[in-house]
Motif scaffolding. Structure first.
Motif, PDB file in Angstrom:
ATOM      1  N   PRO A  47       0.845  -1.198   0.000  1.00 50.47           N
ATOM      2  CA  PRO A  47       0.000   0.000   0.000  1.00 50.47           C
ATOM      3  C   PRO A  47       0.879   1.246   0.000  1.00 50.47           C
ATOM      4  CG  PRO A  47       0.133  -0.918   2.204  1.00 50.47           C
ATOM      5  CD  PRO A  47       0.918  -1.836   1.326  1.00 50.47           C
ATOM      6  N   ALA A  48       0.537   2.210  -0.844  1.00 52.75           N
ATOM      7  CA  ALA A  48       1.308   3.447  -0.911  1.00 52.75           C
ATOM      8  C   ALA A  48       0.344   4.595  -1.192  1.00 52.75           C
ATOM      9  CB  ALA A  48       2.379   3.373  -1.998  1.00 52.75           C
ATOM     10  N   LEU A  49       0.113   5.430  -0.177  1.00 57.07           N
ATOM     11  CA  LEU A  49      -0.860   6.512  -0.279  1.00 57.07           C
ATOM     12  C   LEU A  49      -2.213   5.915  -0.648  1.00 57.07           C
ATOM     13  CD1 LEU A  49       1.406   9.250  -1.923  1.00 57.07           C
ATOM     14  CD2 LEU A  49       0.966   8.817   0.506  1.00 57.07           C
ATOM     15  N   ASP A  50      -2.797   6.308  -1.765  1.00 60.00           N
ATOM     16  CA  ASP A  50      -4.106   5.775  -2.139  1.00 60.00           C
ATOM     17  C   ASP A  50      -4.010   4.664  -3.173  1.00 60.00           C
ATOM     18  OD1 ASP A  50      -5.487   7.515  -0.440  1.00 60.00           O
ATOM     19  OD2 ASP A  50      -5.457   9.113  -1.937  1.00 60.00           O
ATOM     20  N   GLU A  51      -2.810   4.163  -3.409  1.00 58.44           N
ATOM     21  CA  GLU A  51      -2.617   3.114  -4.404  1.00 58.44           C
ATOM     22  C   GLU A  51      -2.196   1.809  -3.741  1.00 58.44           C
ATOM     23  OE1 GLU A  51      -0.689   3.920  -8.156  1.00 58.44           O
ATOM     24  OE2 GLU A  51      -0.470   6.024  -7.601  1.00 58.44           O
ATOM     25  N   THR A  52      -2.371   0.726  -4.486  1.00 58.81           N
ATOM     26  CA  THR A  52      -1.879  -0.581  -4.075  1.00 58.81           C
ATOM     27  C   THR A  52      -1.042  -1.120  -5.213  1.00 58.81           C
ATOM     28  OG1 THR A  52      -3.840  -0.982  -2.720  1.00 58.81           O
ATOM     29  CG2 THR A  52      -2.510  -2.876  -3.308  1.00 58.81           C
ATOM     30  N   LEU A  53       0.241  -1.374  -4.951  1.00 62.32           N
ATOM     31  CA  LEU A  53       1.167  -1.773  -5.997  1.00 62.32           C
ATOM     32  C   LEU A  53       1.605  -3.222  -5.821  1.00 62.32           C
ATOM     33  CD1 LEU A  53       1.620   0.880  -7.587  1.00 62.32           C
ATOM     34  CD2 LEU A  53       1.678   1.379  -5.144  1.00 62.32           C
ATOM     35  N   LEU A  54       1.551  -4.000  -6.895  1.00 63.80           N
ATOM     36  CA  LEU A  54       2.064  -5.354  -6.869  1.00 63.80           C
ATOM     37  C   LEU A  54       3.512  -5.299  -7.325  1.00 63.80           C
ATOM     38  CD1 LEU A  54       1.347  -8.349  -6.376  1.00 63.80           C
ATOM     39  CD2 LEU A  54       0.834  -8.528  -8.817  1.00 63.80           C
ATOM     40  N   LEU A  70       4.654  -4.919 -11.243  1.00 57.85           N
ATOM     41  CA  LEU A  70       4.047  -5.950 -12.069  1.00 57.85           C
ATOM     42  C   LEU A  70       2.719  -5.511 -12.663  1.00 57.85           C
ATOM     43  CD1 LEU A  70       4.758  -9.051  -9.778  1.00 57.85           C
ATOM     44  CD2 LEU A  70       6.128  -8.187 -11.686  1.00 57.85           C
ATOM     45  N   GLU A  71       2.490  -5.953 -13.875  1.00 59.43           N
ATOM     46  CA  GLU A  71       1.238  -5.712 -14.593  1.00 59.43           C
ATOM     47  C   GLU A  71       0.844  -4.243 -14.612  1.00 59.43           C
ATOM     48  OE1 GLU A  71      -1.087  -7.742 -16.505  1.00 59.43           O
ATOM     49  OE2 GLU A  71       0.850  -8.725 -16.641  1.00 59.43           O
ATOM     50  N   LYS A  72      -0.398  -3.949 -14.258  1.00 62.16           N
ATOM     51  CA  LYS A  72      -0.911  -2.581 -14.384  1.00 62.16           C
ATOM     52  C   LYS A  72      -0.864  -1.815 -13.069  1.00 62.16           C
ATOM     53  CE  LYS A  72      -4.029  -4.059 -18.090  1.00 62.16           C
ATOM     54  NZ  LYS A  72      -5.456  -4.184 -18.534  1.00 62.16           N
ATOM     55  N   THR A  73       0.099  -2.161 -12.222  1.00 59.89           N
ATOM     56  CA  THR A  73       0.167  -1.483 -10.934  1.00 59.89           C
ATOM     57  C   THR A  73       1.329  -0.498 -10.866  1.00 59.89           C
ATOM     58  OG1 THR A  73       1.574  -3.163  -9.872  1.00 59.89           O
ATOM     59  CG2 THR A  73      -0.816  -3.507  -9.788  1.00 59.89           C
ATOM     60  N   TYR A  74       1.753   0.025 -12.021  1.00 60.58           N
ATOM     61  CA  TYR A  74       2.809   1.027 -11.998  1.00 60.58           C
ATOM     62  C   TYR A  74       2.349   2.256 -11.225  1.00 60.58           C
ATOM     63  CZ  TYR A  74       4.671  -1.783 -15.836  1.00 60.58           C
ATOM     64  OH  TYR A  74       5.138  -2.822 -16.594  1.00 60.58           O
ATOM     65  N   PRO A  75       3.222   2.852 -10.422  1.00 59.74           N
ATOM     66  CA  PRO A  75       2.827   4.043  -9.658  1.00 59.74           C
ATOM     67  C   PRO A  75       2.564   5.234 -10.568  1.00 59.74           C
ATOM     68  CG  PRO A  75       5.186   3.664  -9.484  1.00 59.74           C
ATOM     69  CD  PRO A  75       4.614   2.473 -10.187  1.00 59.74           C
ATOM     70  N   ILE A  76       1.565   6.023 -10.192  1.00 64.15           N
ATOM     71  CA  ILE A  76       1.201   7.160 -11.041  1.00 64.15           C
ATOM     72  C   ILE A  76       2.012   8.399 -10.721  1.00 64.15           C
ATOM     73  CG2 ILE A  76      -1.167   6.328 -11.359  1.00 64.15           C
ATOM     74  CD1 ILE A  76      -2.058   8.344  -9.241  1.00 64.15           C
ATOM     75  N   SER A  77       2.754   8.383  -9.649  1.00 61.41           N
ATOM     76  CA  SER A  77       3.526   9.563  -9.294  1.00 61.41           C
ATOM     77  C   SER A  77       4.843   9.181  -8.646  1.00 61.41           C
ATOM     78  CB  SER A  77       2.727  10.455  -8.331  1.00 61.41           C
ATOM     79  OG  SER A  77       2.634   9.844  -7.058  1.00 61.41           O
ATOM     80  N   GLU A  83       7.143   6.132  -1.707  1.00 62.83           N
ATOM     81  CA  GLU A  83       6.486   5.448  -0.594  1.00 62.83           C
ATOM     82  C   GLU A  83       6.747   3.942  -0.646  1.00 62.83           C
ATOM     83  OE1 GLU A  83       4.559   6.439   2.137  1.00 62.83           O
ATOM     84  OE2 GLU A  83       5.435   8.396   1.658  1.00 62.83           O
ATOM     85  N   VAL A  84       6.747   3.384  -1.846  1.00 61.60           N
ATOM     86  CA  VAL A  84       7.050   1.962  -2.008  1.00 61.60           C
ATOM     87  C   VAL A  84       8.473   1.681  -1.536  1.00 61.60           C
ATOM     88  CG1 VAL A  84       7.396   0.099  -3.678  1.00 61.60           C
ATOM     89  CG2 VAL A  84       5.403   1.591  -3.879  1.00 61.60           C
ATOM     90  N   GLN A  85       9.386   2.553  -1.932  1.00 60.47           N
ATOM     91  CA  GLN A  85      10.775   2.391  -1.500  1.00 60.47           C
ATOM     92  C   GLN A  85      10.892   2.438   0.021  1.00 60.47           C
ATOM     93  OE1 GLN A  85      15.016   4.643  -1.207  1.00 60.47           O
ATOM     94  NE2 GLN A  85      13.255   5.741  -1.937  1.00 60.47           N
ATOM     95  N   LEU A  86      10.206   3.411   0.645  1.00 57.77           N
ATOM     96  CA  LEU A  86      10.263   3.540   2.099  1.00 57.77           C
ATOM     97  C   LEU A  86       9.692   2.309   2.791  1.00 57.77           C
ATOM     98  CD1 LEU A  86       9.219   7.287   2.524  1.00 57.77           C
ATOM     99  CD2 LEU A  86      11.487   6.305   2.933  1.00 57.77           C
ATOM    100  N   TYR A  87       8.606   1.776   2.232  1.00 57.34           N
ATOM    101  CA  TYR A  87       7.989   0.569   2.801  1.00 57.34           C
ATOM    102  C   TYR A  87       8.981  -0.592   2.777  1.00 57.34           C
ATOM    103  CZ  TYR A  87       4.439  -2.991   3.784  1.00 57.34           C
ATOM    104  OH  TYR A  87       3.713  -4.015   4.359  1.00 57.34           O
TER     105      TYR A  87
END
Length: 303
Positions: A47-54, A70-77, A83-87
């Motif tokens: 989970p990153a802000l309002d997105e969920t990234l695989l 993966l697939e269509k879960t590229y971050p939009i910003s 945030e993914v990196q920090l997680y």
């Protein structure tokens, strides 16, 4: 440090990090439901802000972490990407300098073998506060195998998921969703009524904003942070220290009453009996400031 590579990025790992050793730890249970390991790669929802990234996490030829969306879960910003990196940095505790820990441990008769056998192991964390407390509550007074079963039931009943290549990947339920439930709603999970009440109570505190990582860290003191948690119904000293260790990253968190810790010390020392609290306190004198890492390394002997 993050290095961009098109739709992927690399997180530079410290020298005292072993991807192989950490994979051994996180792959210890066949009933883990929060991520999947395939071909020495970890796949999990983040989970990153309002997105969920695989994402897929693997090791590159330089010993660093290669992160692939993966697939269509590229971050939009860029912010979501950060945030993914920090997680991931938090999950693997990459920002803790382990050199002083290894310096201390190499002269400790109880730890010498551990730091050689498990060199590069990190205190794999639980970044989300509700997940960390819930895992602590679920694990109270039951064996680890059944705790994983309860977690899977909770996640697959109330969590959210993304399907990719025939597999389902789950996010732990949010506190706000569990806060709206009743004990009867949780009854099919087959855990005690007390645990149901504890989970809902903690979820309500987090959902209403009266409990958060920032509030706990804002105490600025380990004992005050421990007291804040212990004052919550369902959280005793063991659960509090587990959360302070795995989520809040207090280096001196020490679940001294933990049965696993006692068994690990018995195993390493070759003693016939488990140690008393007084004996553990004596052993722990040189560990000051590293109790959480000592605990984590000793636990590792049990898997």
């Amino acid at each position: 440090m993050i290095v961009n590579q098109s739709d992927n990025f690399v997180i530079k790992a410290p020298a005292e990090f072993s991807f192989k050793e950490n994979m051994r730890y996180i792959g210890r249970s066949p009933n883990e439901c929060m991520f999947e390991i395939q071909d020495n790669k970890i796949i999990r929802l983040i989970p990153a802000l309002d997105e969920t990234l695989l994402v897929e996490i693997s090791e590159n030829s330089d010993g660093n972490l290669l992160i692939r969306f993966l697939e269509k879960t590229y971050p939009i910003s860029k912010k979501v990407r950060e945030e993914v990196q920090l997680y991931i940095r938090d999950w693997f505790d990459l920002d803790t300098d382990l050199k002083p820990f290894y310096e201390m441990a190499k002269n400790d008769l109880l730890l010498q073998k551990s730091i050689v056998e498990f060199y590069g192991l990190r205190n794999i964390g639980i970044p989300d506060l509700f997940e960390a407390i819930a895992w602590g509550i679920l694990g109270q007074q039951i064996n680890l195998t059944y705790a994983y079963t309860l977690k899977r039931r909770l996640v697959e009943t109330f969590g959210s998921q993304v399907e990719w290549k025939g597999h389902q990947y789950w996010i732990f339920p949010e506190a706000k969703d569990i806060a709206e439930l009743t004990v009867e709603d949780l009854a099919p999970l087959k855990m005690t009524v007390k645990k149901c009440e504890y989970l809902i109570g903690v979820a309500k505190l987090i959902a209403e904003g009266s409990l958060s990582k920032s509030l706990i860290m804002g105490t600025g003191d380990f004992k005050e942070a421990e007291k804040m948690l212990v004052n919550i119904r369902g959280i005793g000293p063991w659960t509090a220290n587990y959360v302070l260790m795995r989520c809040l990253r207090f280096p001196n968190a020490f679940p001294i009453a933990d049965v696993g810790l006692h068994n690990a010390i018995k195993h390493v020392t070759g003693a016939k009996e488990k140690p008393t609290k007084e004996e553990i306190m004596e052993l722990a004198a040189p560990w000051k400031g590293w109790e959480s890492y000592v605990t984590f390394y000793l636990w590792r002997h049990l898997y």
